[in-house]
Design an enzyme around this catalytic site. Structure first.
Site, mmCIF file in Angstrom:
data_model
loop_
_atom_site.group_PDB
_atom_site.id
_atom_site.type_symbol
_atom_site.label_atom_id
_atom_site.label_comp_id
_atom_site.label_asym_id
_atom_site.label_seq_id
_atom_site.Cartn_x
_atom_site.Cartn_y
_atom_site.Cartn_z
ATOM 1 N N GLU A 180 1.898 1.121 4.674
ATOM 2 C CA GLU A 180 2.593 -0.009 3.858
ATOM 3 C C GLU A 180 1.591 -1.064 3.857
ATOM 4 O O GLU A 180 1.168 -1.817 4.513
ATOM 5 C CB GLU A 180 3.662 -0.712 4.774
ATOM 6 C CG GLU A 180 4.867 0.325 5.175
ATOM 7 C CD GLU A 180 5.862 0.787 4.041
ATOM 8 O OE1 GLU A 180 5.422 0.025 2.870
ATOM 9 O OE2 GLU A 180 6.397 1.832 3.905
ATOM 10 N N CYS A 214 3.525 -9.811 1.271
ATOM 11 C CA CYS A 214 2.907 -8.505 0.801
ATOM 12 C C CYS A 214 3.523 -8.189 -0.556
ATOM 13 O O CYS A 214 2.798 -7.983 -1.552
ATOM 14 C CB CYS A 214 3.226 -7.197 1.368
ATOM 15 S SG CYS A 214 4.972 -7.068 1.955
HETATM 16 P P1 NAD Z 1 -4.795 -6.361 8.600
HETATM 17 O O1 NAD Z 1 -5.060 -5.073 7.884
HETATM 18 O O2 NAD Z 1 -6.055 -7.244 8.672
HETATM 19 O O3 NAD Z 1 -4.123 -6.094 9.835
HETATM 20 C C1 NAD Z 1 -2.943 -5.237 10.254
HETATM 21 C C2 NAD Z 1 -2.922 -4.870 11.421
HETATM 22 O O4 NAD Z 1 -3.876 -3.705 11.635
HETATM 23 C C3 NAD Z 1 -3.046 -6.183 12.686
HETATM 24 O O5 NAD Z 1 -2.265 -5.414 13.719
HETATM 25 C C4 NAD Z 1 -4.542 -5.837 13.234
HETATM 26 O O6 NAD Z 1 -4.849 -6.058 14.370
HETATM 27 C C5 NAD Z 1 -4.786 -4.385 12.820
HETATM 28 N N1 NAD Z 1 -6.041 -3.818 12.810
HETATM 29 C C6 NAD Z 1 -7.132 -4.467 12.233
HETATM 30 N N2 NAD Z 1 -8.207 -3.851 12.126
HETATM 31 C C7 NAD Z 1 -7.889 -2.725 12.497
HETATM 32 C C8 NAD Z 1 -8.589 -1.240 12.291
HETATM 33 N N3 NAD Z 1 -9.891 -1.001 12.294
HETATM 34 N N4 NAD Z 1 -7.967 -0.268 12.794
HETATM 35 C C9 NAD Z 1 -6.540 -0.353 13.013
HETATM 36 N N5 NAD Z 1 -5.959 -1.312 13.183
HETATM 37 C C10 NAD Z 1 -6.639 -2.430 12.904
HETATM 38 O O7 NAD Z 1 -3.936 -7.010 7.721
HETATM 39 P P2 NAD Z 1 -3.148 -8.206 7.677
HETATM 40 O O8 NAD Z 1 -4.206 -9.516 7.417
HETATM 41 O O9 NAD Z 1 -2.587 -8.650 9.104
HETATM 42 O O10 NAD Z 1 -1.993 -8.641 6.965
HETATM 43 C C11 NAD Z 1 -2.045 -8.989 5.455
HETATM 44 C C12 NAD Z 1 -1.974 -7.518 4.613
HETATM 45 O O11 NAD Z 1 -1.040 -6.806 4.998
HETATM 46 C C13 NAD Z 1 -1.943 -7.905 3.110
HETATM 47 O O12 NAD Z 1 -2.725 -7.014 2.557
HETATM 48 C C14 NAD Z 1 -0.465 -7.625 2.972
HETATM 49 O O13 NAD Z 1 -0.239 -7.277 1.555
HETATM 50 C C15 NAD Z 1 -0.083 -6.416 3.674
HETATM 51 N N6 NAD Z 1 1.003 -6.252 4.043
HETATM 52 C C16 NAD Z 1 1.927 -5.262 3.682
HETATM 53 C C17 NAD Z 1 3.165 -5.226 3.865
HETATM 54 C C18 NAD Z 1 4.030 -3.785 3.385
HETATM 55 O O14 NAD Z 1 5.229 -3.685 3.656
HETATM 56 N N7 NAD Z 1 3.659 -3.402 2.365
HETATM 57 C C19 NAD Z 1 3.938 -6.114 4.424
HETATM 58 C C20 NAD Z 1 3.008 -7.290 4.921
HETATM 59 C C21 NAD Z 1 1.819 -7.449 4.715
#
Ligand code: NAD
Length: 474
Positions: free
Chosen positions: A221, A255
């Site tokens: 997602e 998002c």
């Molecule tokens: P992010 O990808 O930075 O982090 C998301 C999660 O992944 C966190 O728990 C983080 O600790 C973890 N993470 C970070 N690096 C990682 C790695 N190398 N391997 C595995 N996990 C890792 O995203 P964010 O800044 O927390 O959220 C914002 C983003 O999420 C935006 O792009 C937004 O559009 C998207 N988002 C999508 C949805 C959806 O339902 N499609 C919902 C909310 C947010």
């Protein structure tokens, strides 16, 4: 029992936790509908019981977020989802009868939905309650166990999730691990039965790579730039109101927030004026701070300022549409960004904040082409009533979801799938699709004592030939 851990090592503790959950899954077998419903009820009751503590934790994590906003955008949708899952899961668990070709009768076909086992859930910071608990509730409804890794950027909410879930479930059923990117990476390397990741496209890509090592199926997602297409016949004031609501909720850190607007040239001035008026009404000077959310941290605040500055330097006109003074250190006033061009960073990256680029178009087809030149978005919003235009939007663009004549609302429809496509993600949850994506649809053929299978047994002869000719007509 090691459980609900904060892991600092390279995944050894995680591996042990997963093994414990898998062993318990294998020894206990799939939970009955009544057990799943009871677990979901427990989750719902705990969320309601701790509601104000959750609201306060999120607000502290963000610097400020109104309790109302957390209730509307997170708690109510999770409760609604749990109610929906509880109402439907027994029906979804029933085996489905399928057709059987004449020559295989009286054998019978069915599809049985089996829990996958242990689901890994990685969630982001922007809606730290609902984007952790909605996947978890879906996993429980489908009879799975789950390990959740919430975001390190909302530490208080993540700790609260950990302690509340620890009270509700034994660690071999539901566990929470906290930590940053390293733990996230170690988590993605575990041989889960399915991994549901919500977050950015870049991290999603590396999660999928890690998961591929163990052939773990993923639901991603992700994010992206969700356009708003305002049709030539749209009610501009109504459209501006919906866009302001969708864009400025959570200060744009959503998002599926409208990322940019495509408006007919003739309506651009009216749209800007209406959006400005609505934003000032939603967040009035003086007490606007009670309603308006802070940017989550200094890094994201700085990122937003840079996006706006870059646009300004390259010739955009930036209009501040409401005030954002106040206590919280990272509040950022909503802005409209006019005269944008594709070389500006604001038109290349997901904005994820309260800046709204407004682009104009002359021909409707040009607007559609513009959208199609960009990666497939997570959400698309169309405003207008012309059925031909509407049909064109639905058939000529491809996005995760669409809401017509409003923003965000597809997310809270229980009975439709939610998910991205292409760069905005893969797979879906919510609705029946959520249950299915965390279940194994096992096709079962049950042979009858009396059957024609012997016609295909060796030794082959002229009869075999006739049977093959008959089968080829099917
Ligand atoms: P992010 O990808 O930075 O982090 C998301 C999660 O992944 C966190 O728990 C983080 O600790 C973890 N993470 C970070 N690096 C990682 C790695 N190398 N391997 C595995 N996990 C890792 O995203 P964010 O800044 O927390 O959220 C914002 C983003 O999420 C935006 O792009 C937004 O559009 C998207 N988002 C999508 C949805 C959806 O339902 N499609 C919902 C909310 C947010």
């Amino acid at each position: 029992m090691t459980a609900h851990v904060s892991v600092k090592d390279d995944g050894f503790v995680l591996t042990a936790l997963l093994s414990k959950q898998r062993a318990a899954f294998l020894s206990d077998g799939p939970p009955s509908p009544a057990m799943r419903r009871a677990d979901l009820l427990k989750l719902k009751q705990a969320l309601l019981k701790h509601r104000t503590v959750f609201e306060a934790a999120v607000s502290r994590d963000f610097g400020y977020r109104s309790a109302y906003e957390t209730r509307i955008m997170e708690i109510a949708p999770v409760i609604q989802t749990i109610n929906y899952l509880r109402r439907n899961l027994t029906k979804w668990m029933r085996p489905e009868r399928r057709r059987v070709a004449l020559h295989f009768r009286p054998g019978r076909n069915r599809v049985v939905y089996q829990p996958l086992g242990v689901i890994g859930i990685i969630s982001p910071w922007n809606y730290p309650i609902s984007l952790a608990l909605t996947p978890l509730a879906t996993a429980i409804a489908a009879g799975n166990r789950a390990i959740l890794k919430p975001s390190e950027l909302t530490p208080q909410t993540s700790e609260l999730l950990k302690s509340v879930l620890r009270e509700l479930f034994p660690a071999e059923q539901v566990a929470v691990v906290t930590g940053g990117p390293e733990i996230g990476a170690a988590f993605s390397r575990l041989p889960f039965d399915h991994l549901l990741f919500t977050g950015s496209t870049n991290v999603g890509r590396s999660v999928m790579k890690e998961a591929a090592e163990n052939l773990v199926p993923v639901t991603l997602e992700l994010g992206g730039k969700s356009p708003v297409l305002i049709g030539p016949d749209a009610d501009i004031e109504a459209a501006a109101t919906s866009v302001a609501f969708g864009k400025l909720a959570n200060a744009g850190q959503t998002c599926i927030a409208p990322d940019y607007v495509l408006v007919p040239e003739k309506d651009a001035a009216a749209f800007v004026a209406s959006y400005d008026a609505v934003a000032r009404k939603f967040y009035p000077q003086g007490n606007g701070d009670l309603n308006y959310t802070s940017i989550v941290n200094a890094k994201h605040h700085d990122r937003m300022l840079k996006l706006i500055d870059d646009a300004k330097r390259k010739g955009a006109k930036v209009i501040e549409v409401a005030a954002a003074s106040g206590e919280a250190a990272h509040k950022l006033a909503p802005v409209l960004v006019l005269n944008v061009t594709d070389d500006m960073a604001i038109m290349q990256q997901e904005i994820f904040g309260p800046a709204l680029p407004v682009m104009t178009y002359r021909a409707f087809d040009d607007a559609i082409s513009y959208i199609n030149r960009k990666p497939r978005p997570l959400a698309l919003y169309y405003f207008g009533h012309n059925s031909e235009d509407r049909q064109k939007v639905l058939t000529r663009t491809t996005s995760g979801n669409v809401t017509i004549n409003d923003t965000l609302m597809h997310y809270v429809q229980n009975d439709i799938p939610f998910g991205g496509i292409g760069m905005s993600g893969m797979g879906a949850y919510h609705g029946h699709e959520g249950f299915k994506s965390l279940s194994h649809a096992k096709g079962v053929f049950e042979q009858s004592k009396w059957n024609l299978g012997w016609l295909l047994h060796p030794p082959f002869n002229r009869m075999t030939d006739l049977v093959i000719r008959y089968l080829q007509r099917w």
